[in-house]
Motif scaffolding. Structure first.
Motif: not given
Length: 89
Positions: A15-32, A64-69
Motif C-alpha cells: 500500500i505505502l509503496a503504491r501510493v508513494s510511487s504515484i507521488c514520486a512519479e509526479n514530483n510530489v514530495n512526501v513530507v510526513e 490516487l483514487t484509481a489506485i485505491g479502487e
C-alpha cells in the motif's frame, strides 16, 4: 502548497509503496507519514508537498483514487487550504 492524503482499507503488502510511487512519479514530495494497522485494517495519513507537482492537482487526485479502487482501498486527497478551512474553529 501541501495536501493531505488518507488511505483506509484492508491491510495488504504494497500500500505505502503504491501510493508513494504515484507521488514520486509526479514530483510530489512526501513530507510526513503516519500509519497504523489495527488487526486487518490499514490506516495512513500523509502530508505531501504539491508545489512542484508535474500534473494538475485533480489529475493527482484521480490517479490516487484509481489506485485505491484497484486495491480495494479508500484514498482521499485534500488540498491543505480546504483541510485548514474545514478544521478552523
Amino acid at each position: 502548497m501541501r495536501a493531505v492524503i488518507t488511505v483506509i482499507g484492508k491491510d495488504m503488502v504494497g500500500i505505502l509503496a503504491r501510493v508513494s510511487s504515484i507521488c514520486a512519479e509526479n514530483n510530489v514530495n512526501v513530507v510526513e507519514v503516519t500509519q497504523s494497522i489495527l488487526q486487518d485494517l490499514f490506516a495512513m495519513i500523509m502530508m505531501v508537498d504539491i508545489s512542484k507537482c508535474s500534473i494538475p492537482f485533480q489529475d493527482l487526485v484521480d490517479a490516487l483514487t484509481a489506485i485505491g479502487e484497484g486495491m480495494g482501498l479508500t484514498i482521499h486527497v485534500m488540498h491543505e487550504d480546504i483541510f485548514n478551512s474545514m478544521h478552523r474553529i
